[in-house]
Design a protein around this motif. Structure first.
Motif, PDB file in Angstrom:
ATOM      1  N   UNK A   1       0.801  -1.224   0.000  1.00  0.00           N
ATOM      2  CA  UNK A   1       0.000   0.000   0.000  1.00  0.00           C
ATOM      3  C   UNK A   1       0.837   1.278   0.000  1.00  0.00           C
ATOM      4  N   UNK A   2       2.165   1.145  -0.091  1.00  0.00           N
ATOM      5  CA  UNK A   2       3.013   2.341  -0.059  1.00  0.00           C
ATOM      6  C   UNK A   2       3.053   2.995  -1.440  1.00  0.00           C
ATOM      7  N   UNK A   3       2.902   4.296  -1.460  1.00  0.00           N
ATOM      8  CA  UNK A   3       2.887   5.059  -2.699  1.00  0.00           C
ATOM      9  C   UNK A   3       4.312   5.425  -3.120  1.00  0.00           C
ATOM     10  N   UNK A   4       4.644   5.304  -4.406  1.00  0.00           N
ATOM     11  CA  UNK A   4       5.959   5.762  -4.873  1.00  0.00           C
ATOM     12  C   UNK A   4       6.176   7.238  -4.523  1.00  0.00           C
ATOM     13  N   UNK A   5       7.424   7.627  -4.389  1.00  0.00           N
ATOM     14  CA  UNK A   5       7.767   8.993  -3.995  1.00  0.00           C
ATOM     15  C   UNK A   5       9.116   9.379  -4.585  1.00  0.00           C
ATOM     16  N   UNK A   6       9.479  10.637  -4.407  1.00  0.00           N
ATOM     17  CA  UNK A   6      10.732  11.175  -4.912  1.00  0.00           C
ATOM     18  C   UNK A   6      11.622  11.564  -3.736  1.00  0.00           C
ATOM     19  N   UNK A   7      12.897  11.213  -3.821  1.00  0.00           N
ATOM     20  CA  UNK A   7      13.866  11.649  -2.809  1.00  0.00           C
ATOM     21  C   UNK A   7      15.033  12.322  -3.538  1.00  0.00           C
ATOM     22  N   UNK A   8      15.414  13.500  -3.045  1.00  0.00           N
ATOM     23  CA  UNK A   8      16.523  14.253  -3.636  1.00  0.00           C
ATOM     24  C   UNK A   8      17.753  14.115  -2.756  1.00  0.00           C
ATOM     25  N   UNK A   9      18.799  13.553  -3.316  1.00  0.00           N
ATOM     26  CA  UNK A   9      20.064  13.383  -2.605  1.00  0.00           C
ATOM     27  C   UNK A   9      20.893  14.628  -2.926  1.00  0.00           C
ATOM     28  N   UNK A  10      20.854  15.622  -2.037  1.00  0.00           N
ATOM     29  CA  UNK A  10      21.437  16.916  -2.374  1.00  0.00           C
ATOM     30  C   UNK A  10      22.326  17.497  -1.274  1.00  0.00           C
ATOM     31  N   UNK A  11      22.792  16.655  -0.373  1.00  0.00           N
ATOM     32  CA  UNK A  11      23.649  17.120   0.713  1.00  0.00           C
ATOM     33  C   UNK A  11      24.737  16.068   0.946  1.00  0.00           C
ATOM     34  N   UNK A  12      25.813  16.465   1.589  1.00  0.00           N
ATOM     35  CA  UNK A  12      26.907  15.537   1.911  1.00  0.00           C
ATOM     36  C   UNK A  12      27.281  15.769   3.360  1.00  0.00           C
TER      37      UNK A  12
ATOM     38  N   UNK B   1      10.216  10.227   3.021  1.00  0.00           N
ATOM     39  CA  UNK B   1       9.445   9.048   3.445  1.00  0.00           C
ATOM     40  C   UNK B   1      10.256   7.753   3.549  1.00  0.00           C
ATOM     41  N   UNK B   2      11.553   7.799   3.229  1.00  0.00           N
ATOM     42  CA  UNK B   2      12.345   6.570   3.238  1.00  0.00           C
ATOM     43  C   UNK B   2      12.437   5.966   4.636  1.00  0.00           C
ATOM     44  N   UNK B   3      12.439   6.782   5.675  1.00  0.00           N
ATOM     45  CA  UNK B   3      12.464   6.241   7.040  1.00  0.00           C
ATOM     46  C   UNK B   3      11.220   5.397   7.299  1.00  0.00           C
ATOM     47  N   UNK B   4      10.071   5.827   6.805  1.00  0.00           N
ATOM     48  CA  UNK B   4       8.843   5.040   6.946  1.00  0.00           C
ATOM     49  C   UNK B   4       8.928   3.729   6.192  1.00  0.00           C
ATOM     50  N   UNK B   5       9.495   3.767   4.998  1.00  0.00           N
ATOM     51  CA  UNK B   5       9.685   2.550   4.212  1.00  0.00           C
ATOM     52  C   UNK B   5      10.599   1.579   4.966  1.00  0.00           C
ATOM     53  N   UNK B   6      11.694   2.098   5.503  1.00  0.00           N
ATOM     54  CA  UNK B   6      12.637   1.255   6.254  1.00  0.00           C
ATOM     55  C   UNK B   6      11.974   0.644   7.478  1.00  0.00           C
ATOM     56  N   UNK B   7      11.130   1.412   8.147  1.00  0.00           N
ATOM     57  CA  UNK B   7      10.424   0.908   9.321  1.00  0.00           C
ATOM     58  C   UNK B   7       9.449  -0.210   8.949  1.00  0.00           C
ATOM     59  N   UNK B   8       8.742  -0.040   7.848  1.00  0.00           N
ATOM     60  CA  UNK B   8       7.838  -1.101   7.378  1.00  0.00           C
ATOM     61  C   UNK B   8       8.608  -2.390   7.096  1.00  0.00           C
ATOM     62  N   UNK B   9       9.749  -2.265   6.429  1.00  0.00           N
ATOM     63  CA  UNK B   9      10.563  -3.453   6.124  1.00  0.00           C
ATOM     64  C   UNK B   9      11.080  -4.111   7.398  1.00  0.00           C
TER      65      UNK B   9
END
Length: 193
Positions: A71-82, A104-112
């Motif tokens: 049920x997770x919706x696709x999303x966009x993540x911008x890798x723009x910092x170091x 939202x990647x933290x939520x995805x990681x938590x689900x996994x």
């Protein structure tokens, strides 16, 4: 027995943007050239490390992930910092990260992690941070804020190239060799929401 992990695979434009950021760091501080830089083909965002897995364990983990992400919706993540972790004065790794806290990647990681509790040995809890590991150091060492800032500016100048459309998570196996790890895709789990 191979090690396994779930990750967000990066498209070629994002990997190229990260390579330019790496080159910017090396231009700013050539002494970092001898450190353990991640090979471009191996750049990814780890969402859950599973450890050593049997074939049955891999199959169970893939099935659990399919159920968890249905049920997770696709999303966009911008890798723009170091950033240097844990600090500029004593870096053990260099990471490329999103600069926004609303990722939202933290939520995805938590689900996994919740879905795979029976698929892996108990892990000690560490807070999740969305990141791409660029480099691991042989010993903790200093890096200048200028090198980090220049690399981040390089990433931001790449615009959409440093953005990743997250529509799936990949279960990888990893085999360690003298030349570094070799990653193989075991399963690709789409975000079906």
């Amino acid at each position: 027995m191979p090690r396994a992990f779930f990750a967000i695979a990066l498209p070629e434009p994002a990997r190229n943007a990260l390579i330019l950021a790496r080159d910017t760091i090396l231009d700013s501080d050539p002494s970092w050239a001898g450190e353990k830089w991640v090979q471009p083909a191996n750049l990814h965002i780890t969402t859950l490390f599973l450890g050593e897995m049997t074939e049955n364990g891999l199959r169970d983990a893939a099935d659990a992930a399919r159920r968890a992400l249905a049920d997770m919706t696709p999303y966009l993540v911008s890798i723009d910092s170091v950033r240097a972790t844990p600090s500029l004065r004593a870096a053990s790794m260099l990471w490329a990260t999103p600069s926004t806290a609303s990722d939202p990647t933290a939520g995805l990681a938590s689900l996994l992690a919740s879905a795979c509790t029976s698929c892996r040995p108990p892990a000690r809890h560490r807070g999740f941070t969305t990141h791409v590991t660029l480099c691991r150091t042989r010993e903790r060492r200093r890096i200048s804020a200028e090198a980090i800032d220049a690399a981040a500016s390089q990433l931001r100048s790449q615009g959409d190239s440093a953005s990743v459309s997250v529509a799936a998570v990949t279960l990888f196996t990893s085999t360690l060799t003298k030349r570094g790890p070799i990653y193989d895709q075991y399963a690709v789990i789409p975000l079906a929401g």
